[in-house]
Design a protein around this motif. Sequence first.
Motif, PDB file in Angstrom:
ATOM      1  N   LEU A  93       0.819  -1.204   0.000  1.00 20.80           N
ATOM      2  CA  LEU A  93       0.000   0.000   0.000  1.00 20.80           C
ATOM      3  C   LEU A  93       0.852   1.252   0.000  1.00 20.80           C
ATOM      4  O   LEU A  93       0.468   2.279  -0.550  1.00 20.80           O
ATOM      5  N   GLY A  94       2.037   1.187   0.623  1.00 18.67           N
ATOM      6  CA  GLY A  94       2.896   2.367   0.665  1.00 18.67           C
ATOM      7  C   GLY A  94       3.399   2.761  -0.706  1.00 18.67           C
ATOM      8  O   GLY A  94       3.306   3.914  -1.116  1.00 18.67           O
ATOM      9  N   THR A  95       3.923   1.778  -1.446  1.00 19.36           N
ATOM     10  CA  THR A  95       4.428   2.085  -2.791  1.00 19.36           C
ATOM     11  C   THR A  95       3.292   2.382  -3.739  1.00 19.36           C
ATOM     12  O   THR A  95       3.446   3.165  -4.668  1.00 19.36           O
ATOM     13  N   LEU A 119       6.854  15.340   2.995  1.00 14.26           N
ATOM     14  CA  LEU A 119       8.049  14.788   3.627  1.00 14.26           C
ATOM     15  C   LEU A 119       7.858  14.568   5.120  1.00 14.26           C
ATOM     16  O   LEU A 119       8.426  13.639   5.694  1.00 14.26           O
ATOM     17  N   ARG A 120       7.077  15.404   5.769  1.00 20.28           N
ATOM     18  CA  ARG A 120       6.858  15.213   7.204  1.00 20.28           C
ATOM     19  C   ARG A 120       6.110  13.924   7.494  1.00 20.28           C
ATOM     20  O   ARG A 120       6.394  13.241   8.481  1.00 20.28           O
ATOM     21  N   ARG A 121       5.188  13.585   6.638  1.00 24.11           N
ATOM     22  CA  ARG A 121       4.425  12.341   6.846  1.00 24.11           C
ATOM     23  C   ARG A 121       5.313  11.123   6.622  1.00 24.11           C
ATOM     24  O   ARG A 121       5.253  10.147   7.375  1.00 24.11           O
ATOM     25  N   TYR A 122       6.164  11.158   5.591  1.00 25.41           N
ATOM     26  CA  TYR A 122       7.040  10.013   5.338  1.00 25.41           C
ATOM     27  C   TYR A 122       8.182   9.939   6.344  1.00 25.41           C
ATOM     28  O   TYR A 122       8.699   8.847   6.600  1.00 25.41           O
ATOM     29  N   ALA A 123       8.587  11.066   6.922  1.00 29.06           N
ATOM     30  CA  ALA A 123       9.671  11.039   7.906  1.00 29.06           C
ATOM     31  C   ALA A 123       9.256  10.321   9.184  1.00 29.06           C
ATOM     32  O   ALA A 123      10.118   9.831   9.931  1.00 29.06           O
ATOM     33  N   ALA A 129      10.978   5.991   4.942  1.00 28.58           N
ATOM     34  CA  ALA A 129      11.727   7.229   4.739  1.00 28.58           C
ATOM     35  C   ALA A 129      13.152   6.944   4.279  1.00 28.58           C
ATOM     36  O   ALA A 129      13.693   7.655   3.428  1.00 28.58           O
ATOM     37  N   MET A 130      13.792   5.895   4.809  1.00 26.61           N
ATOM     38  CA  MET A 130      15.145   5.550   4.387  1.00 26.61           C
ATOM     39  C   MET A 130      15.171   5.121   2.920  1.00 26.61           C
ATOM     40  O   MET A 130      16.051   5.531   2.150  1.00 26.61           O
ATOM     41  N   ALA A 131      14.210   4.285   2.540  1.00 26.94           N
ATOM     42  CA  ALA A 131      14.147   3.851   1.133  1.00 26.94           C
ATOM     43  C   ALA A 131      13.866   5.033   0.210  1.00 26.94           C
ATOM     44  O   ALA A 131      14.438   5.138  -0.883  1.00 26.94           O
ATOM     45  N   LEU A 132      13.007   5.937   0.658  1.00 26.68           N
ATOM     46  CA  LEU A 132      12.686   7.106  -0.157  1.00 26.68           C
ATOM     47  C   LEU A 132      13.883   8.035  -0.288  1.00 26.68           C
ATOM     48  O   LEU A 132      14.131   8.598  -1.364  1.00 26.68           O
ATOM     49  N   TYR A 135      16.230   6.589  -2.780  1.00 32.47           N
ATOM     50  CA  TYR A 135      15.676   6.751  -4.128  1.00 32.47           C
ATOM     51  C   TYR A 135      15.915   8.169  -4.646  1.00 32.47           C
ATOM     52  O   TYR A 135      16.296   8.363  -5.804  1.00 32.47           O
ATOM     53  N   LEU A 136      15.702   9.154  -3.778  1.00 26.11           N
ATOM     54  CA  LEU A 136      15.893  10.539  -4.204  1.00 26.11           C
ATOM     55  C   LEU A 136      17.355  10.839  -4.511  1.00 26.11           C
ATOM     56  O   LEU A 136      17.662  11.616  -5.410  1.00 26.11           O
ATOM     57  N   VAL A 137      18.271  10.199  -3.768  1.00 23.41           N
ATOM     58  CA  VAL A 137      19.700  10.488  -3.954  1.00 23.41           C
ATOM     59  C   VAL A 137      20.250   9.742  -5.164  1.00 23.41           C
ATOM     60  O   VAL A 137      20.911  10.332  -6.033  1.00 23.41           O
ATOM     61  N   PHE A 138      20.005   8.441  -5.253  1.00 24.75           N
ATOM     62  CA  PHE A 138      20.690   7.608  -6.231  1.00 24.75           C
ATOM     63  C   PHE A 138      19.905   7.418  -7.537  1.00 24.75           C
ATOM     64  O   PHE A 138      20.512   7.192  -8.584  1.00 24.75           O
ATOM     65  N   VAL A 139      18.574   7.464  -7.485  1.00 31.18           N
ATOM     66  CA  VAL A 139      17.772   7.209  -8.680  1.00 31.18           C
ATOM     67  C   VAL A 139      17.323   8.523  -9.318  1.00 31.18           C
ATOM     68  O   VAL A 139      17.590   8.784 -10.489  1.00 31.18           O
ATOM     69  N   GLU A 140      16.633   9.340  -8.553  1.00 26.75           N
ATOM     70  CA  GLU A 140      16.122  10.592  -9.099  1.00 26.75           C
ATOM     71  C   GLU A 140      17.195  11.679  -9.151  1.00 26.75           C
ATOM     72  O   GLU A 140      17.021  12.682  -9.853  1.00 26.75           O
ATOM     73  N   ARG A 141      18.273  11.506  -8.376  1.00 22.83           N
ATOM     74  CA  ARG A 141      19.367  12.477  -8.326  1.00 22.83           C
ATOM     75  C   ARG A 141      18.836  13.871  -7.965  1.00 22.83           C
ATOM     76  O   ARG A 141      19.100  14.865  -8.636  1.00 22.83           O
ATOM     77  N   ASN A 142      18.120  13.873  -6.853  1.00 26.28           N
ATOM     78  CA  ASN A 142      17.541  15.112  -6.336  1.00 26.28           C
ATOM     79  C   ASN A 142      18.023  15.291  -4.901  1.00 26.28           C
ATOM     80  O   ASN A 142      17.271  15.042  -3.947  1.00 26.28           O
ATOM     81  N   PRO A 143      19.286  15.692  -4.698  1.00 27.85           N
ATOM     82  CA  PRO A 143      19.801  15.790  -3.327  1.00 27.85           C
ATOM     83  C   PRO A 143      19.134  16.872  -2.504  1.00 27.85           C
ATOM     84  O   PRO A 143      19.098  16.773  -1.272  1.00 27.85           O
ATOM     85  N   ARG A 144      18.580  17.894  -3.139  1.00 27.49           N
ATOM     86  CA  ARG A 144      17.924  18.955  -2.375  1.00 27.49           C
ATOM     87  C   ARG A 144      16.661  18.427  -1.683  1.00 27.49           C
ATOM     88  O   ARG A 144      16.416  18.734  -0.514  1.00 27.49           O
ATOM     89  N   LYS A 145      15.869  17.628  -2.410  1.00 29.68           N
ATOM     90  CA  LYS A 145      14.678  17.054  -1.791  1.00 29.68           C
ATOM     91  C   LYS A 145      15.048  16.014  -0.744  1.00 29.68           C
ATOM     92  O   LYS A 145      14.405  15.912   0.306  1.00 29.68           O
ATOM     93  N   ALA A 146      16.092  15.226  -1.022  1.00 25.48           N
ATOM     94  CA  ALA A 146      16.554  14.254  -0.033  1.00 25.48           C
ATOM     95  C   ALA A 146      17.085  14.948   1.207  1.00 25.48           C
ATOM     96  O   ALA A 146      16.952  14.439   2.331  1.00 25.48           O
ATOM     97  N   LEU A 147      17.700  16.124   1.040  1.00 26.97           N
ATOM     98  CA  LEU A 147      18.188  16.896   2.185  1.00 26.97           C
ATOM     99  C   LEU A 147      17.036  17.347   3.071  1.00 26.97           C
ATOM    100  O   LEU A 147      17.130  17.285   4.310  1.00 26.97           O
ATOM    101  N   ASP A 148      15.934  17.771   2.468  1.00 25.41           N
ATOM    102  CA  ASP A 148      14.765  18.175   3.262  1.00 25.41           C
ATOM    103  C   ASP A 148      14.191  17.000   4.034  1.00 25.41           C
ATOM    104  O   ASP A 148      13.818  17.130   5.207  1.00 25.41           O
ATOM    105  N   LEU A 149      14.137  15.826   3.385  1.00 22.99           N
ATOM    106  CA  LEU A 149      13.627  14.634   4.067  1.00 22.99           C
ATOM    107  C   LEU A 149      14.549  14.223   5.201  1.00 22.99           C
ATOM    108  O   LEU A 149      14.097  13.874   6.302  1.00 22.99           O
ATOM    109  N   ALA A 150      15.868  14.257   4.966  1.00 23.00           N
ATOM    110  CA  ALA A 150      16.823  13.889   6.013  1.00 23.00           C
ATOM    111  C   ALA A 150      16.777  14.865   7.178  1.00 23.00           C
ATOM    112  O   ALA A 150      16.929  14.467   8.348  1.00 23.00           O
ATOM    113  N   ALA A 151      16.567  16.134   6.890  1.00 22.36           N
ATOM    114  CA  ALA A 151      16.477  17.121   7.972  1.00 22.36           C
ATOM    115  C   ALA A 151      15.243  16.872   8.834  1.00 22.36           C
ATOM    116  O   ALA A 151      15.301  16.960  10.073  1.00 22.36           O
ATOM    117  N   GLU A 152      14.105  16.543   8.197  1.00 22.02           N
ATOM    118  CA  GLU A 152      12.895  16.239   8.964  1.00 22.02           C
ATOM    119  C   GLU A 152      13.082  14.991   9.819  1.00 22.02           C
ATOM    120  O   GLU A 152      12.693  14.958  10.991  1.00 22.02           O
TER     121      GLU A 152
END
Length: 222
Positions: A93-95, A119-123, A129-132, A135-152
């Motif tokens: 259901l999550g994916t 991001l707050r809900r997934y954090a 959240a770890m899998a997401l 995914y943002l870092v290695f697959v989508e190559r979006n470190p800015r969004k991954a940074l926001d998730l990691a900060a939360e």
Amino acid sequence: MEEQGAAELLMDDNATAEAPRPGTSLNRPMTKGGHNQSMRPMTSTGRPLTGFQRPGITVRPVSGQAMDLTTAMTGSRPASSRPLTSMGREVRLGTASMALSAGSGEAGGLFIDSSRLDLRRYARRPSLAMALADYLVFVERNPRKALDLAAEATTLKEFKDWWWKARLGKCYYKLGMLREAERQLKSSLMDQDMVVTYLDLVKVYTRLDLPNTALDLLLKAR
């Protein structure tokens, strides 16, 4: 034996039927494919019934058939039958919710639309959240969004989780903020010694043109 005349032979009432009754002939039917399979009862999937079927039991679908969550819950016992998918994977259901958040849902589209994620809900769900984040870092190559998730997630963990600190350092490194990456990776090593964190810190020092410090870290990691 009495002799029978022409009248007795022509007017005989005991005549034999030209075609036998169904199921009484000893001769095999003249068919090209042997037995006529259309005479046997078949299931909805095309298999012949070879035994008895209890009332109320649904026929198990074939593995090659495509199913989704809407068709899986329409059996005799809704919400109790697990959907059968190809490759033997369960529909999570999550994916599925993240896939639906991608918008159109067309084939070949984005699996996750990062711009629409809460991001707050997934954090609040560490495993997802770890899998997401990966995914943002290695697959989508979006470190800015991954940074926001990691900060939360780091805030929710009260700045005591080494994994999220290491992910913060990796995101800062990919964004070119080397000093911030160094600070986060050092803080992660203070909580937990991990070889992968040492290697990320070596990359930071290599970019900072500090080869001796990077060499010392490699020797320490050994």
